[in-house]
Design an enzyme around this catalytic site. Structure first.
Site, PDB file in Angstrom:
ATOM      1  N   ILE A  82       0.814  -1.216   0.000  1.00  0.00           N
ATOM      2  CA  ILE A  82       0.000   0.000   0.000  1.00  0.00           C
ATOM      3  C   ILE A  82       0.847   1.265   0.000  1.00  0.00           C
ATOM      4  CG2 ILE A  82      -1.759   1.295   1.282  1.00  0.00           C
ATOM      5  CD1 ILE A  82      -2.656  -1.453   2.445  1.00  0.00           C
ATOM      6  N   TRP A  83       1.802   1.335   0.929  1.00  0.00           N
ATOM      7  CA  TRP A  83       2.646   2.532   1.015  1.00  0.00           C
ATOM      8  C   TRP A  83       3.507   2.712  -0.232  1.00  0.00           C
ATOM      9  CZ3 TRP A  83       4.735   2.096   6.733  1.00  0.00           C
ATOM     10  CH2 TRP A  83       3.711   2.472   7.611  1.00  0.00           C
ATOM     11  N   GLU A  84       3.873   3.974  -0.499  1.00  0.00           N
ATOM     12  CA  GLU A  84       4.703   4.309  -1.665  1.00  0.00           C
ATOM     13  C   GLU A  84       4.076   3.835  -2.973  1.00  0.00           C
ATOM     14  OE1 GLU A  84       7.224   6.268  -1.462  1.00  0.00           O
ATOM     15  OE2 GLU A  84       7.236   6.342   0.730  1.00  0.00           O
ATOM     16  N   GLY A  85       2.752   3.888  -3.027  1.00  0.00           N
ATOM     17  CA  GLY A  85       2.035   3.470  -4.226  1.00  0.00           C
ATOM     18  C   GLY A  85       1.497   2.068  -4.092  1.00  0.00           C
ATOM     19  N   HIS A 144       1.306   0.700  -9.239  1.00  0.00           N
ATOM     20  CA  HIS A 144       2.561   0.300  -9.861  1.00  0.00           C
ATOM     21  C   HIS A 144       2.310  -0.520 -11.134  1.00  0.00           C
ATOM     22  CE1 HIS A 144       5.655   1.813  -7.160  1.00  0.00           C
ATOM     23  NE2 HIS A 144       4.787   1.624  -6.176  1.00  0.00           N
TER      24      HIS A 144
END
Length: 220
Positions: free
Chosen positions: A55-58, A63
């Site tokens: 979830i984090w960083e996209g 992606h």
């Protein structure tokens, strides 16, 4: 050239790595059985912690979209072709190495699947088939990622096999290098064949999930 290839690998590493981390942690919990679900062992925390990586960083979906809508198309598609050519060169240079013929054969077949998907996506871009491009993004990313992972593992195994030839059988590093070879063989023979099935699914171009009316999904 290297910066462009690094940009292509970024969504593969982030999405595939995090999604597999969740799956592997689930397997670890399953091995422990019911007690793995409790706080007696730390695996339950590992599962919660690994999930956030998707979830984090996209999110994984983002992606996937980054790969098929940006990275495959940047520079008129040349960087993506450069990346593919590097993998093809590795296969061609090593597919007859004794002891790894089977594994490189599987990789060559998987690479062919990825090449088919690249051509398919080129046709989707040309026909502005946005629904198909987005719908199959994650599965296309998994195909690309598994081919990349297999290539990396086989490259490591080639180095390991060379080291094993230099060492006596009872050397303390021998088991480490044997493990590298075993990891590559296991991945190519047990994981990489999934690429063929994923490719067949993507090529089917099925839009049922988008064409099905929302009312049909209501559970009364």
């Amino acid at each position: 050239r290297c910066a462009d290839i690094a940009a292509i690998l970024t969504p593969l590493v982030k999405c595939y790595g995090s999604e597999i981390a969740v799956n592997m942690t689930c397997e670890a919990m399953q091995v422990l059985g019911g007690v793995g679900y409790t706080k007696e062992y730390p695996v339950e925390q590992y599962l919660r912690d690994s999930k956030v990586l998707t979830i984090w960083e996209g999110t994984s979906y983002i992606h996937g979209q980054d790969l098929v809508n940006r990275k495959m198309r940047m520079g008129n598609g040349q960087p993506f072709l450069d990346w593919m050519q590097d993998i093809k060169a590795t296969i061609d240079a090593n597919k007859l190495v004794p002891g790894l013929e089977k594994e490189f054969s599987v990789l060559e077949k998987a690479f062919g699947c990825m090449a088919e998907l690249k051509d398919l996506y080129d046709s989707w871009y040309a026909n502005n088939a946005r629904d198909l491009i987005s719908l199959y993004a994650i599965r296309t990313l998994f195909v690309c990622a598994q081919v990349q992972v297999a290539t990396c593992l086989l490259e490591q195994s080639l180095i390991a096999m060379g080291k094993l030839q230099e060492l006596p059988e009872d050397h303390f590093d021998a088991a480490y290098y044997k493990g590298k070879v075993a990891a590559a063989k296991y991945y190519c023979n047990n994981i990489l064949p999934n690429v063929v099935t994923l490719t067949q699914v993507i090529k089917s171009s099925d839009l049922t999930v988008q064409e099905c009316p929302e009312d049909a999904l209501i559970v009364v």
